[in-house]
Design an enzyme around this catalytic site. Structure first.
Site, PDB file in Angstrom:
ATOM      1  CB  ALA A 127      -8.545  -8.575   8.077  1.00  0.00           C
ATOM      2  CD  GLU A 155      -4.851 -10.314   2.079  1.00  0.00           C
ATOM      3  OE1 GLU A 155      -3.939 -10.462   1.696  1.00  0.00           O
ATOM      4  OE2 GLU A 155      -5.044  -9.273   2.725  1.00  0.00           O
ATOM      5  CD  GLU A 198      -5.567  -4.904   2.017  1.00  0.00           C
ATOM      6  OE1 GLU A 198      -5.932  -5.426   2.849  1.00  0.00           O
ATOM      7  OE2 GLU A 198      -6.022  -4.672   0.651  1.00  0.00           O
ATOM      8  N   GLY A 208      -4.184  -6.804   5.887  1.00  0.00           N
ATOM      9  CA  GLY A 208      -4.564  -5.615   6.012  1.00  0.00           C
ATOM     10  C   GLY A 208      -3.486  -4.669   6.476  1.00  0.00           C
TER      11      GLY A 208
END
Ligand code: COA
Length: 695
Positions: free
Chosen positions: A64, A126, A106, A103
């Protein structure tokens, strides 16, 4: 960062979506839009049979976009893109290289297959930003690699190398080179064989070791004391085994958002950004050509000198270690060998690497032998006269253009530079003990230091694996000057009624790994006393009279090494409160006419922190550092300031400067104006309703 896009190309019936968002392919809004479009186009085009997702440049994706945190994410949300990926009715293959983090991983977890280049780092870091994955990572990863391995990645933030990831079942194919060809071949084979789509969310997770959650709760609770995210991460992974997949995804996102909006994540994101921000130095041209450092020398073979020499050797830089005699230098080399042997025995260093490092260190007793060195670091004891004489001698022998640096903690670097006769080539390199292990390095420039020398030292520091922070040549620089204020208050509070274990507990409860008295015992009270004596002339009358260190040293209490200091130590080196020390302190207070009183934990924390913050404000006001970021990074990496509080200056802003100012004024009236007069910058900012980070 440049524009964020995803390019779409086709190779026969295989589509390739390439994330293009330098430097790390963060999944910014433009990338999410592009990925969604690529998925829709692949689904809609009957001529396309599969989709490969990959990253341009050095990485697949670092996850992200952290710069979008703290404001609403523009749709499509990452979760939506990830779910579309998993739901696609044609095979989606992730082609991974460089880093696939957060992300980015992910997204890859939601692909039906994963191909990786050897060396790729896969991780969900994270927790280091104070959050947990919010795009299904905590629900999909355990389905692929099991609870234990997933917990290590998610709750501890440890990443996996591609080969290990393949062994665990996270990566289907690991290739040594030519990722694009391998991914295309893989995709064609999947299409040809009509292999069923492997949707990670469809896997029914099996829990082999139900006790693993308890184990991790305990271990992260201990090792990452005070941090909320690692504990939440354990809970989230557990949900993968207890909740239906869709419900787990929903709950994960809620937990992630709650953490994201909390104070800890704000502080940890600040720390991440600050570390990168300080690499950009106002007024210093980043593209200035640095001098080459091919060989180094360290003068002084004490604990610091030996540690510094090892830093160079560990980075592959040949280093001479100069002691008073060749025999003393050889003995120091022997001590470094012992240090390396201990690392080998612990399993943290390969024997061959230890050999290589030692082979790069040579001992000498003659200054005249330093003429090959491109950089000479002085680490002798803190006597101005001796240092000046040494630099004058070094300057006679070293080659033109060699950089001279001092590891002094508090002496006047500008004067030392002058004494060397090479002020432009002179700077400070202030290492922290143990030098080979501590990542913080204060790079100190004097007004005379040439910009090229500064650039060279900053680059060199990174080569040594350090976090360099550039500071000006003020007394004590930043780290020690602020630390001295905290130590002073800790000592004053002992005189006023506190005990060492009480002060230490207050600061460990705040989040420091150790309190000031435990740290002093670790470093050696003789060492702390030597610093006190060297600075004695600059101490106030009250500080001079607060001579508890002298008293402890006189009793032979030197800290851990003599099994007694501020504490006494048992055979396991556990610190135990010592009634003898209590008595000594009580007698000292009585002799000084100080009436002891109960001191609360709150006062201990507030007095220590406010004294530091006030000094930080002075350093900023004096221009010793240009920004509060430098101070925060120094405290985060030099003294274990809890990352979830962001550093002293960030913490001050979180408290609110009017509150800090009010505390300073209170202590000014009770402790003394010479200690707690609020710094002009702090007064000004508080009056204007601003913070250090709110110019
Ligand atoms: N979002 C936005 N920017 C990011 C980013 C992210 N997730 N990760 C890194 N960057 C930026 C850095 O701020 C830096 O910007 P700058 O050059 O303007 O200072 C730049 O990318 C390079 O990062 P840096 O860390 O200096 O480079 P590196 O090569 O040493 O490391 C990574 C690369 C990807 C390993 C490292 O940046 C990293 O670990 N990033 C964080 C990953 C993460 O936590 N992802 C989860 C997000 S929820």
């Amino acid at each position: 960062m440049s524009e964020a896009t995803v390019s779409f190309t086709t190779h026969g019936d295989i589509a390739l979506a390439t994330i293009e968002h330098p430097p790390v392919n963060a999944l910014a809004h433009g990338v999410r839009v592009g990925l969604k479009a690529a998925l829709e186009r692949t689904a809609a085009d009957p001529n396309l049979a599969a989709l490969i997702i990959r990253g341009a440049g050095k990485n697949f994706s670092a996850g992200a976009d952290v710069r979008e945190f703290g404001r609403p994410f523009e749709p499509p949300q990452l979760g939506e893109v990830i779910e579309l990926t998993e739901a696609l009715s044609k095979p989606v293959i992730a082609a991974l290289h460089g880093s696939a983090l957060g992300g980015g991983l992910e997204l890859a977890l939601a692909c039906h297959f994963r191909v990786a280049l050897a060396g790729t780092r896969l991780g969900l870091p994270e927790v280091k930003l104070g959050i947990i994955p919010g795009g299904g990572g905590t629900q999909r990863l355990p389905r692929l690699i099991g609870a234990r391995a997933a917990l290590s990645v998610i709750a501890e933030g440890k990443d996996l190398e591609a080969a290990e990831a393949q062994r665990l079942g996270l990566v289907d194919l690991c290739v040594p080179a030519d990722l694009e060809t391998a991914a295309l071949e893989f995709a064609r084979r999947v299409v040809r064989e009509g292999a069923p789509l492997r949707r990670t969310g469809d896997i029914v997770p099996v829990l082999d070791e139900p006790q693993v959650f308890g184990e991790f709760t305990k271990s992260v609770g201990r090792r990452q004391r005070g941090f909320l995210a690692p504990l939440e991460a354990v809970k989230a992974v557990r949900m993968a085994f207890e909740l239906p997949f869709a419900q787990g995804l929903g709950r994960e996102l809620e937990m992630c958002m709650a953490l994201l909006n909390g104070a800890q994540s704000r502080a940890q994101r600040h720390a991440f950004a600050a570390e990168r921000e300080i690499a950009r130095i106002p007024g210093l041209k980043a593209d200035l050509p640095a001098r080459e450092i091919r060989a180094a020398a360290v003068v002084g073979a004490g604990v610091m000198g030996r540690g510094i020499a090892l830093c160079f050797a560990s980075a592959g830089i040949p280093v001479q270690l100069l002691a008073r005699t060749a025999a003393a230098a050889e003995e120091a080399r022997g001590q470094i060998a012992k240090l390396c042997a201990a690392q080998v025995a612990r399993g943290s260093l390969a024997a061959a690497e230890a050999e290589r490092r030692l082979g790069l260190i040579s001992g000498t007793g003659a200054v005249s032998e330093l003429r090959r060195a491109d950089l000479i670091v002085e680490a002798i004891s803190e006597h101005r006269g001796e240092k000046e004489a040494l630099f004058a001698e070094v300057a006679v022998h070293c080659r033109a253009g060699a950089i001279l640096a001092s590891n002094t903690s508090f002496l006047d670097l500008t004067a030392l530079g002058r004494a060397s006769g090479r002020a432009a080539d002179f700077a400070g390199l202030h290492f922290f003990n143990p030098a080979h292990a501590m990542r913080l390095l204060e790079v100190v420039r004097t007004p005379a230091t040439a910009p090229q020398v500064t650039v060279t030292l900053l680059q060199l520091a990174r080569r040594l694996g350090k976090i360099p922070v550039l500071v000006g040549a003020a007394e004590g620089f930043v780290a020690n000057r602020m630390l001295a204020r905290r130590s002073r208050e800790a000592l004053f509070m002992l005189e006023e009624g506190a005990l060492p274990e009480q002060v230490d507990a207050a600061l460990t409860n705040f989040g420091f790994p150790l309190g000031p008295f435990a740290v002093a015992d670790l470093g050696g009270l003789d060492v702390v006393l030597a610093t006190r004596r060297a600075r004695f002339a600059s101490l106030t009358p009250r500080e001079r009279a607060a001579d508890l260190l002298e008293q402890l040293n006189a009793l032979g209490r030197l800290g851990q090494k003599s099994a007694a200091g501020w504490y006494r130590y048992d055979a396991e080196r556990r610190a135990l409160p010592d009634p003898l020390v209590h008595e000594l302190i009580a007698r000292h207070s009585a002799a000084r006419g100080i009436r002891r009183r109960a001191i609360s934990e709150e006062e201990i924390q507030e007095r220590c922190l406010c004294a530091m913050i006030n000094e930080g404000a002075r350093l900023l006001g004096e221009g010793v550092v240009p920004r509060p970021q430098e101070i925060d990074v120094i405290w985060l990496h030099g003294f274990g300031f809890p990352a979830y509080r962001g550093g002293p200056m960030f913490y001050a802003d979180e408290l609110g400067l009017p509150r800090v100012l009010a505390a300073l004024e209170r202590y000014r009236d009770t402790v003394g104006a010479e200690y707690f007069t609020p710094a002009p910058l702090l007064q000004k900012l508080a009056a204007e309703g601003r913070g250090f980070y709110d110019p």
